[in-house]
Write an enzyme that holds these catalytic residues in place. Sequence first.
Site, mmCIF file in Angstrom:
data_model
loop_
_atom_site.group_PDB
_atom_site.id
_atom_site.type_symbol
_atom_site.label_atom_id
_atom_site.label_comp_id
_atom_site.label_asym_id
_atom_site.label_seq_id
_atom_site.Cartn_x
_atom_site.Cartn_y
_atom_site.Cartn_z
ATOM 1 N N CYS A 259 0.855 -1.171 0.094
ATOM 2 C CA CYS A 259 -0.037 -0.133 -0.115
ATOM 3 C C CYS A 259 0.785 1.129 0.016
ATOM 4 O O CYS A 259 1.406 1.424 -0.975
ATOM 5 C CB CYS A 259 -0.561 -0.038 1.291
ATOM 6 S SG CYS A 259 -2.307 1.098 1.031
ATOM 7 N N HIS A 351 -3.583 -4.887 0.035
ATOM 8 C CA HIS A 351 -3.620 -5.502 1.601
ATOM 9 C C HIS A 351 -3.342 -6.870 1.527
ATOM 10 O O HIS A 351 -4.532 -7.591 1.504
ATOM 11 C CB HIS A 351 -4.619 -4.831 2.672
ATOM 12 C CG HIS A 351 -4.482 -3.424 2.634
ATOM 13 N ND1 HIS A 351 -4.261 -2.978 3.957
ATOM 14 C CD2 HIS A 351 -4.451 -2.545 1.975
ATOM 15 C CE1 HIS A 351 -4.183 -1.681 3.979
ATOM 16 N NE2 HIS A 351 -4.415 -1.099 2.717
ATOM 17 N N GLU A 353 -2.973 -9.000 3.834
ATOM 18 C CA GLU A 353 -3.351 -9.809 4.771
ATOM 19 C C GLU A 353 -4.787 -9.729 5.149
ATOM 20 O O GLU A 353 -5.334 -10.558 5.926
ATOM 21 C CB GLU A 353 -2.668 -8.926 6.150
ATOM 22 C CG GLU A 353 -3.299 -7.561 6.638
ATOM 23 C CD GLU A 353 -3.428 -6.733 5.747
ATOM 24 O OE1 GLU A 353 -4.396 -5.857 5.529
ATOM 25 O OE2 GLU A 353 -2.473 -6.483 4.747
#
Length: 382
Positions: A259, A351, A353
């Site tokens: 990001c 992202h 995760e």
Amino acid sequence: MTLPDPAVLVLEDGTRHMGRAYGAQGTTLGEVVFATGMSGYQETLTDPSYAGQIVLQTAPHIGNTGMNDEDSESRRIWVAGYIVRDPSRVVSNWRANASLDEILVRDDIIGISGIDTRSITRHIRSAGSMRGGIFSGADAALDPEEQVRIVRQAPEMSGQNLSAQVSVDVVTVTTALGERLGNLAVLDLGVKQATIDNLAARGFEVHVLPQSATIEEIRAVNPVAVFYSNGPGDPAASGDHVALLRSVLDDGLPFFGICFGNQLLGRALGLGTYKLPFGHRGINQPVLDKSTGKIEITAHNHGFAVEAPLEGTFESPNGYGQVEVSHIGLNDNVVEGLRALDIPAFSVQYHPEAAAGPHDANYLFDRFRDLVVADIAQKDAK
């Protein structure tokens, strides 16, 4: 039933939307953006990348699963304000221990409900993200011209460095799980707990450093690699973080950024960044991984992007060898990833995760681990 106090959303172009107070009351200012996820509002609220922004949820019904102690992405709520159409009147989930509006009040987050969120979303898509203000309770009765004046005095997102607002003040360490690979220096620009957990699960002992860390402090960790997290703000206003990353690359340390970290790698390599009209914020963004040809459904939260040629390789203007765009956003052909071919560094604009449904991007943590393992083996062979 007593209705909540009145509230009004005012945009910098003079657009006004009347509604009802939701959460804390008063006045709050920020960049008004929309997030398209139909679930995961707790993760959205606690994502540090939303600092300085008033977040509008495009899903019409918000709050039905309440809030719990497990799903927060960081230590607090970071949004500057919150806009929902239809807040749930009851909480219906066995994991919940508080309602959303109770937590908004507790954390002093000013919101507004009962307005046409679809209309606002369409307006932002056409006119672009802009500054706005929520005025609720007594502040809703302020003169409309005064409200617009207050909104227009707020700082624009371009040019803002917000990393210090969201970063930790002291180093924190998370122990590696399984076979230990080595120390990992994470520069906290707004890191989420799920990111730390994923890195620890790959064998890294994760040292989360304040955003003000120096190259000497990173070297003191004796890291096998360095990681730059997501975070809010304009990458063009983070020159110190870019200079620090160049020192990391000059030291030959493997690097992975996500990001905001992707944007900073781009600038460290010598590329430019620019502000998107209304950004990417949601959990359903299609991205092409050029190396495999696979399309990933990914979670995004960013308002800036990297300028780079989408096809072929190019020379890093700052002398780091050949670079290629590794991932492309399929909605608008925005650069979604960079890979350096002559140094051990790569990044993605989303992202990995996040797990709001698909886990399509989680492999990137394995790709990072493999890069570090190969780098360690190469250095041991010398």
